[in-house]
Design a protein around this motif. Structure first.
Motif, PDB file in Angstrom:
ATOM      1  N   VAL A  14       1.087  -1.103  -0.114  1.00 16.40           N
ATOM      2  CA  VAL A  14      -0.280  -0.227  -0.038  1.00 16.40           C
ATOM      3  C   VAL A  14       0.906   1.643  -0.007  1.00 16.40           C
ATOM      4  O   VAL A  14       2.062   1.561   0.916  1.00 16.40           O
ATOM      5  CB  VAL A  14      -0.854  -0.063   1.173  1.00 16.40           C
ATOM      6  CG1 VAL A  14      -2.201   1.063   1.286  1.00 16.40           C
ATOM      7  CG2 VAL A  14      -2.029  -1.190   1.508  1.00 16.40           C
ATOM      8  N   ASP A  15       0.402   1.750  -1.069  1.00 18.44           N
ATOM      9  CA  ASP A  15       1.371   3.176  -1.702  1.00 18.44           C
ATOM     10  C   ASP A  15       1.229   3.901  -2.157  1.00 18.44           C
ATOM     11  O   ASP A  15       0.670   3.629  -3.450  1.00 18.44           O
ATOM     12  CB  ASP A  15       3.055   3.249  -1.736  1.00 18.44           C
ATOM     13  CG  ASP A  15       4.484   3.902  -1.770  1.00 18.44           C
ATOM     14  OD1 ASP A  15       3.351   4.748  -1.875  1.00 18.44           O
ATOM     15  OD2 ASP A  15       5.300   3.542  -1.171  1.00 18.44           O
ATOM     16  N   ASP A  16       0.620   5.517  -2.106  1.00 23.36           N
ATOM     17  CA  ASP A  16       0.200   6.054  -2.962  1.00 23.36           C
ATOM     18  C   ASP A  16       1.568   6.577  -4.309  1.00 23.36           C
ATOM     19  O   ASP A  16       0.902   6.623  -5.301  1.00 23.36           O
ATOM     20  CB  ASP A  16      -0.311   7.552  -2.487  1.00 23.36           C
ATOM     21  CG  ASP A  16       0.990   7.729  -1.727  1.00 23.36           C
ATOM     22  OD1 ASP A  16       1.833   7.534  -1.118  1.00 23.36           O
ATOM     23  OD2 ASP A  16       0.877   9.345  -2.229  1.00 23.36           O
ATOM     24  N   ASP A  17       2.571   6.244  -4.422  1.00 27.10           N
ATOM     25  CA  ASP A  17       3.766   6.562  -5.346  1.00 27.10           C
ATOM     26  C   ASP A  17       3.852   5.352  -6.205  1.00 27.10           C
ATOM     27  O   ASP A  17       4.154   4.423  -5.393  1.00 27.10           O
ATOM     28  CB  ASP A  17       4.579   6.581  -4.705  1.00 27.10           C
ATOM     29  CG  ASP A  17       6.177   7.290  -5.880  1.00 27.10           C
ATOM     30  OD1 ASP A  17       6.545   6.436  -6.537  1.00 27.10           O
ATOM     31  OD2 ASP A  17       6.322   8.204  -6.300  1.00 27.10           O
ATOM     32  N   ARG A  18       3.090   5.370  -7.386  1.00 31.25           N
ATOM     33  CA  ARG A  18       3.145   3.815  -8.451  1.00 31.25           C
ATOM     34  C   ARG A  18       4.520   3.726  -8.760  1.00 31.25           C
ATOM     35  O   ARG A  18       4.434   2.273  -8.427  1.00 31.25           O
ATOM     36  CB  ARG A  18       2.653   4.589  -9.452  1.00 31.25           C
ATOM     37  CG  ARG A  18       2.363   3.672 -10.069  1.00 31.25           C
ATOM     38  CD  ARG A  18       1.672   4.299 -11.973  1.00 31.25           C
ATOM     39  NE  ARG A  18       2.058   3.002 -12.653  1.00 31.25           N
ATOM     40  CZ  ARG A  18       2.967   2.743 -13.682  1.00 31.25           C
ATOM     41  NH1 ARG A  18       3.601   3.047 -13.397  1.00 31.25           N
ATOM     42  NH2 ARG A  18       2.307   1.451 -14.717  1.00 31.25           N
ATOM     43  N   THR A  19       5.856   4.514  -8.729  1.00 30.26           N
ATOM     44  CA  THR A  19       6.933   3.740  -8.437  1.00 30.26           C
ATOM     45  C   THR A  19       7.480   2.745  -7.677  1.00 30.26           C
ATOM     46  O   THR A  19       7.452   1.561  -7.250  1.00 30.26           O
ATOM     47  CB  THR A  19       8.003   4.775  -9.062  1.00 30.26           C
ATOM     48  OG1 THR A  19       7.499   5.822  -9.680  1.00 30.26           O
ATOM     49  CG2 THR A  19       9.493   4.466  -8.452  1.00 30.26           C
ATOM     50  N   ASN A  20       7.246   3.494  -6.841  1.00 31.49           N
ATOM     51  CA  ASN A  20       7.712   2.730  -5.395  1.00 31.49           C
ATOM     52  C   ASN A  20       6.896   1.453  -5.029  1.00 31.49           C
ATOM     53  O   ASN A  20       6.853   0.535  -4.891  1.00 31.49           O
ATOM     54  CB  ASN A  20       6.652   3.265  -3.847  1.00 31.49           C
ATOM     55  CG  ASN A  20       8.020   4.940  -3.807  1.00 31.49           C
ATOM     56  OD1 ASN A  20       9.293   4.716  -4.504  1.00 31.49           O
ATOM     57  ND2 ASN A  20       7.529   5.898  -2.303  1.00 31.49           N
ATOM     58  N   ARG A  21       5.290   1.617  -5.414  1.00 31.61           N
ATOM     59  CA  ARG A  21       4.731   0.368  -5.559  1.00 31.61           C
ATOM     60  C   ARG A  21       4.973  -0.798  -6.619  1.00 31.61           C
ATOM     61  O   ARG A  21       5.609  -2.451  -6.461  1.00 31.61           O
ATOM     62  CB  ARG A  21       3.442   0.516  -6.282  1.00 31.61           C
ATOM     63  CG  ARG A  21       2.773   1.074  -5.126  1.00 31.61           C
ATOM     64  CD  ARG A  21       1.103   0.876  -5.212  1.00 31.61           C
ATOM     65  NE  ARG A  21       0.434   1.586  -6.213  1.00 31.61           N
ATOM     66  CZ  ARG A  21      -0.151   2.961  -6.845  1.00 31.61           C
ATOM     67  NH1 ARG A  21       0.205   3.488  -5.690  1.00 31.61           N
ATOM     68  NH2 ARG A  21      -0.110   2.512  -7.750  1.00 31.61           N
ATOM     69  N   MET A  22       5.285  -0.436  -7.742  1.00 26.91           N
ATOM     70  CA  MET A  22       5.871  -1.190  -8.688  1.00 26.91           C
ATOM     71  C   MET A  22       7.635  -2.015  -8.530  1.00 26.91           C
ATOM     72  O   MET A  22       7.218  -2.845  -8.655  1.00 26.91           O
ATOM     73  CB  MET A  22       6.434  -0.613 -10.260  1.00 26.91           C
ATOM     74  CG  MET A  22       5.118   0.244 -10.187  1.00 26.91           C
ATOM     75  SD  MET A  22       5.148   0.545 -12.280  1.00 26.91           S
ATOM     76  CE  MET A  22       6.786  -0.102 -12.900  1.00 26.91           C
ATOM     77  N   MET A  23       8.460  -1.070  -7.513  1.00 25.04           N
ATOM     78  CA  MET A  23       9.696  -1.185  -6.997  1.00 25.04           C
ATOM     79  C   MET A  23       9.735  -2.574  -5.645  1.00 25.04           C
ATOM     80  O   MET A  23      10.337  -3.770  -6.430  1.00 25.04           O
ATOM     81  CB  MET A  23      10.507  -0.057  -6.981  1.00 25.04           C
ATOM     82  CG  MET A  23      10.961   0.366  -7.779  1.00 25.04           C
ATOM     83  SD  MET A  23      11.829   1.992  -7.798  1.00 25.04           S
ATOM     84  CE  MET A  23      12.436   1.318  -5.323  1.00 25.04           C
ATOM     85  N   LEU A  24       8.369  -1.954  -5.558  1.00 26.25           N
ATOM     86  CA  LEU A  24       8.216  -3.386  -3.389  1.00 26.25           C
ATOM     87  C   LEU A  24       7.810  -4.710  -4.554  1.00 26.25           C
ATOM     88  O   LEU A  24       8.031  -5.874  -3.969  1.00 26.25           O
ATOM     89  CB  LEU A  24       7.705  -2.864  -2.602  1.00 26.25           C
ATOM     90  CG  LEU A  24       8.472  -1.087  -2.094  1.00 26.25           C
ATOM     91  CD1 LEU A  24       7.287  -0.775  -1.438  1.00 26.25           C
ATOM     92  CD2 LEU A  24       8.871  -1.752  -1.524  1.00 26.25           C
ATOM     93  N   THR A  25       6.784  -4.398  -5.559  1.00 26.10           N
ATOM     94  CA  THR A  25       6.710  -5.567  -5.413  1.00 26.10           C
ATOM     95  C   THR A  25       7.364  -6.442  -6.636  1.00 26.10           C
ATOM     96  O   THR A  25       7.241  -7.681  -6.943  1.00 26.10           O
ATOM     97  CB  THR A  25       5.741  -5.356  -6.928  1.00 26.10           C
ATOM     98  OG1 THR A  25       5.305  -4.358  -7.586  1.00 26.10           O
ATOM     99  CG2 THR A  25       3.559  -4.792  -6.074  1.00 26.10           C
ATOM    100  N   TYR A  26       8.083  -5.575  -7.492  1.00 25.35           N
ATOM    101  CA  TYR A  26       8.868  -6.322  -8.171  1.00 25.35           C
ATOM    102  C   TYR A  26       9.679  -6.707  -7.408  1.00 25.35           C
ATOM    103  O   TYR A  26      10.559  -8.609  -7.535  1.00 25.35           O
ATOM    104  CB  TYR A  26      10.400  -5.497  -8.945  1.00 25.35           C
ATOM    105  CG  TYR A  26      10.819  -6.413  -9.717  1.00 25.35           C
ATOM    106  CD1 TYR A  26      10.780  -7.199 -11.246  1.00 25.35           C
ATOM    107  CD2 TYR A  26      12.890  -5.987  -9.365  1.00 25.35           C
ATOM    108  CE1 TYR A  26      12.076  -7.514 -11.743  1.00 25.35           C
ATOM    109  CE2 TYR A  26      13.401  -6.847  -9.934  1.00 25.35           C
ATOM    110  CZ  TYR A  26      13.785  -7.181 -10.820  1.00 25.35           C
ATOM    111  OH  TYR A  26      14.757  -7.861 -11.359  1.00 25.35           O
TER     112      TYR A  26
END
Length: 185
Positions: A14-26
């Protein structure tokens, strides 16, 4: 506690920053974990009520509903209260860390996240969950042994434990066979 964890852990990021979400999920998926994402606390709560997750990674500063409010609602919701939450934020002051932990967060990681530390913390929580589940299943087997010794093992007492294809499941199936033979006498 419902049994959620199988061979892979399910993590909600759960993060409002799309880039952070993508990096974390990766990073988490590379580590062999299953992920889903939400861009704010409201969306996270909706997702959590629709599906089970083993761990929630929750950013603090977000629009619509911040991480503090989301954590508070989770910890006061019977369905969600046992889901471990790791808070993450660029806000690194001690008051924020203490507040999150006092509210029931499992851990607090500062941003930018160290991916090895993140993976280690998530895996630690997943291991603890598996051990708690194993202990619960072994408790059912121990209760069944006691009942069998007293001659009163209910026929379906171990069905749920015996469904698993692991050592405890095999033990439960053997105990069911033993009970069938012993109680027939």
């Amino acid at each position: 506690m419902t049994e959620r964890t199988e061979s892979r852990g399910r993590i909600l990021v759960v993060d409002d920053d799309r880039t952070n979400r993508m990096m974390l999920t990766y990073r988490l998926e590379v580590a062999g974990l299953e992920t889903a994402t939400a861009e704010n606390g409201l969306k996270a709560l909706q997702i959590l009520r629709e599906s089970d997750f083993d761990v929630v990674l929750l950013d603090i500063l977000m629009p619509e509903m911040d991480g503090y409010a989301t954590l508070d609602l989770m910890k006061h919701d019977q369905q969600l209260s046992r889901t471990p939450v790791i808070m993450m934020s660029a806000v690194g002051d001690l008051d924020s860390v203490v507040r999150c932990l006092e509210m029931g967060a499992e851990d607090y990681l500062p941003k930018p996240l160290d991916h090895l530390l993140l993976t280690s913390r998530v895996n630690h929580i997943l291991l603890r969950i598996r051990l708690e589940q194993m202990e619960q299943r072994l408790g059912h087997v121990a209760d069944a042994v006691t009942a069998l010794a007293e001659g009163s093992l209910p026929a379906a007492a171990l069905d749920q434990v015996a469904e698993k294809d692991d050592t405890v499941g095999r033990l439960a199936r053997q105990l069911q066979r033993l009970a069938a033979v012993t109680l027939e006498r």
